[in-house]
Write a protein that holds these residues in place. Structure first.
Motif, PDB file in Angstrom:
ATOM      1  N   LEU A  59       0.827  -1.211   0.000  1.00 22.16           N
ATOM      2  CA  LEU A  59       0.000   0.000   0.000  1.00 22.16           C
ATOM      3  C   LEU A  59       0.861   1.260   0.000  1.00 22.16           C
ATOM      4  O   LEU A  59       0.498   2.270  -0.604  1.00 22.16           O
ATOM      5  CB  LEU A  59      -0.923  -0.008   1.227  1.00 22.16           C
ATOM      6  CG  LEU A  59      -1.899   1.164   1.357  1.00 22.16           C
ATOM      7  CD1 LEU A  59      -2.810   1.270   0.134  1.00 22.16           C
ATOM      8  CD2 LEU A  59      -2.726   1.031   2.630  1.00 22.16           C
ATOM      9  N   ALA A  62       1.588   2.021  -3.489  1.00 25.26           N
ATOM     10  CA  ALA A  62       0.398   2.445  -4.234  1.00 25.26           C
ATOM     11  C   ALA A  62      -0.019   3.856  -3.836  1.00 25.26           C
ATOM     12  O   ALA A  62      -0.688   4.554  -4.570  1.00 25.26           O
ATOM     13  CB  ALA A  62      -0.746   1.465  -3.974  1.00 25.26           C
ATOM     14  N   ARG A  63       0.370   4.234  -2.662  1.00 27.64           N
ATOM     15  CA  ARG A  63      -0.079   5.506  -2.113  1.00 27.64           C
ATOM     16  C   ARG A  63       1.062   6.112  -1.322  1.00 27.64           C
ATOM     17  O   ARG A  63       1.205   5.860  -0.121  1.00 27.64           O
ATOM     18  CB  ARG A  63      -1.264   5.218  -1.178  1.00 27.64           C
ATOM     19  CG  ARG A  63      -1.965   6.463  -0.709  1.00 27.64           C
ATOM     20  CD  ARG A  63      -2.742   6.146   0.543  1.00 27.64           C
ATOM     21  NE  ARG A  63      -3.676   7.200   0.844  1.00 27.64           N
ATOM     22  CZ  ARG A  63      -4.186   7.421   2.035  1.00 27.64           C
ATOM     23  NH1 ARG A  63      -3.848   6.646   3.037  1.00 27.64           N
ATOM     24  NH2 ARG A  63      -5.023   8.396   2.237  1.00 27.64           N
ATOM     25  N   LEU A  99      -1.456  -6.413  -0.527  1.00 31.40           N
ATOM     26  CA  LEU A  99      -2.146  -5.148  -0.810  1.00 31.40           C
ATOM     27  C   LEU A  99      -3.585  -5.188  -0.289  1.00 31.40           C
ATOM     28  O   LEU A  99      -4.028  -4.250   0.387  1.00 31.40           O
ATOM     29  CB  LEU A  99      -2.128  -4.859  -2.321  1.00 31.40           C
ATOM     30  CG  LEU A  99      -2.815  -3.556  -2.735  1.00 31.40           C
ATOM     31  CD1 LEU A  99      -2.145  -2.342  -2.094  1.00 31.40           C
ATOM     32  CD2 LEU A  99      -2.826  -3.414  -4.259  1.00 31.40           C
ATOM     33  N   THR A 158     -10.686   0.899  -6.156  1.00 32.18           N
ATOM     34  CA  THR A 158      -9.994   0.673  -7.435  1.00 32.18           C
ATOM     35  C   THR A 158      -8.912  -0.408  -7.299  1.00 32.18           C
ATOM     36  O   THR A 158      -8.548  -1.024  -8.287  1.00 32.18           O
ATOM     37  CB  THR A 158      -9.324   1.966  -7.972  1.00 32.18           C
ATOM     38  OG1 THR A 158      -8.236   2.313  -7.116  1.00 32.18           O
ATOM     39  CG2 THR A 158     -10.311   3.121  -8.049  1.00 32.18           C
ATOM     40  N   LEU A 159      -8.413  -0.615  -6.098  1.00 33.78           N
ATOM     41  CA  LEU A 159      -7.317  -1.569  -5.922  1.00 33.78           C
ATOM     42  C   LEU A 159      -7.790  -2.979  -5.584  1.00 33.78           C
ATOM     43  O   LEU A 159      -7.023  -3.932  -5.662  1.00 33.78           O
ATOM     44  CB  LEU A 159      -6.356  -1.075  -4.831  1.00 33.78           C
ATOM     45  CG  LEU A 159      -5.586   0.218  -5.160  1.00 33.78           C
ATOM     46  CD1 LEU A 159      -4.778   0.689  -3.957  1.00 33.78           C
ATOM     47  CD2 LEU A 159      -4.665   0.003  -6.356  1.00 33.78           C
TER      48      LEU A 159
END
Ligand SMILES: C=CC1=C(C)/C(=C/C2=NC(=C\c3[nH]c(/C=C4\NC(=O)C(C)=C4C=C)c(C)c3CCC(=O)O)/C(CCC(=O)O)=C2C)NC1=O
Length: 198
Positions: A59, A62-63, A99, A158-159
């Protein structure tokens, strides 16, 4: 029938654990210092365990801006200001979250900021001699991140693309609530004075 959203599943399927946790803090919003101290100690222990693990998780890539922020440092400052004993937590059950697991864990952390915003509002409304003395670094930092909850949920949708991944995220969120509950239990029986050091 459309598939239920990740958010609706997270909320519905963690409700029993969330309600159990909430029920451990009946006097919190009135500024009961014992409940408040336990709340701080729980948050110090839990964020201390969870923040490094989320920072090392998929994560974080991703962020880039950490989902958890540094709530731990703020909780620790408050625990020390109140001279409370720290809780020694068990290891977090998901040592290397995927994730989907990370999103479930982060849901609990991000959602708790909504709770913090609410608690801070009520403490300010109560505003008496006792509540005025309570340190609020943790609540202020957490409440300051509450506006990010909606964006976090949109990103999470979305993930997490499949029903199976939703299952994994929901299970991790429930385990995270379970971890908070376990830490509260560890704070312990026979600790009526809120774990004050002296
Ligand atoms: C412990 C007492 C305790 C209190 C006093 C408490 C209060 C509230 N929690 C709220 C929302 C959520 N809270 C969490 C998780 C934790 N909240 C926490 O405070 C801690 C510590 C948590 C997790 C460990 C989550 C995932 C959601 C989103 C749920 C969703 O998907 O909608 C709201 C709503 C606020 C609004 O809507 O503006 C209130 C008032 N919740 C508690 O566990």
């Amino acid at each position: 029938m459309p598939e239920p959203s990740l958010r609706s599943r997270l909320r519905a399927e963690t409700r029993p654990a969330h309600e159990r946790l909430d029920a451990s803090f009946a006097g919190l919003a009135e500024g009961d210092p014992t409940d408040y101290g336990l709340f701080l100690r729980m948050n110090e222990a839990c964020h201390g365990a969870i923040e490094p693990l989320l920072a090392a998780s998929p994560l974080a890539a991703a962020r880039p801006r950490s989902a958890a922020g540094d709530l731990h440092a703020a909780a620790l400052a408050d625990v020390e200001a109140m001279r409370l004993r720290r809780i020694v937590p068990a290891a977090f059950p998901l040592a290397k979250p995927t994730l989907a697991q990370s999103l479930g864990i982060a849901y609990v952390v991000e959602g708790s900021k909504l709770g913090a915003r609410q608690i801070l509002r009520r403490l300010r409304k109560a505003a008496d001699e006792e509540t005025d003395r309570l340190p609020v670094a943790f609540l202020e930092r957490a409440a300051g991140g509450a506006d990010g909850f909606k964006a976090f949920l949109e990103m999470a949708e979305t993930l997490v693309a499949t029903r199976a991944e939703q299952d994994v995220a929901v299970e991790a969120a429930d385990a995270t609530f379970g971890y908070f509950l376990d830490v509260v239990r560890r704070a312990g029986a026979g600790d009526e004075r809120g774990g004050r050091v002296n």
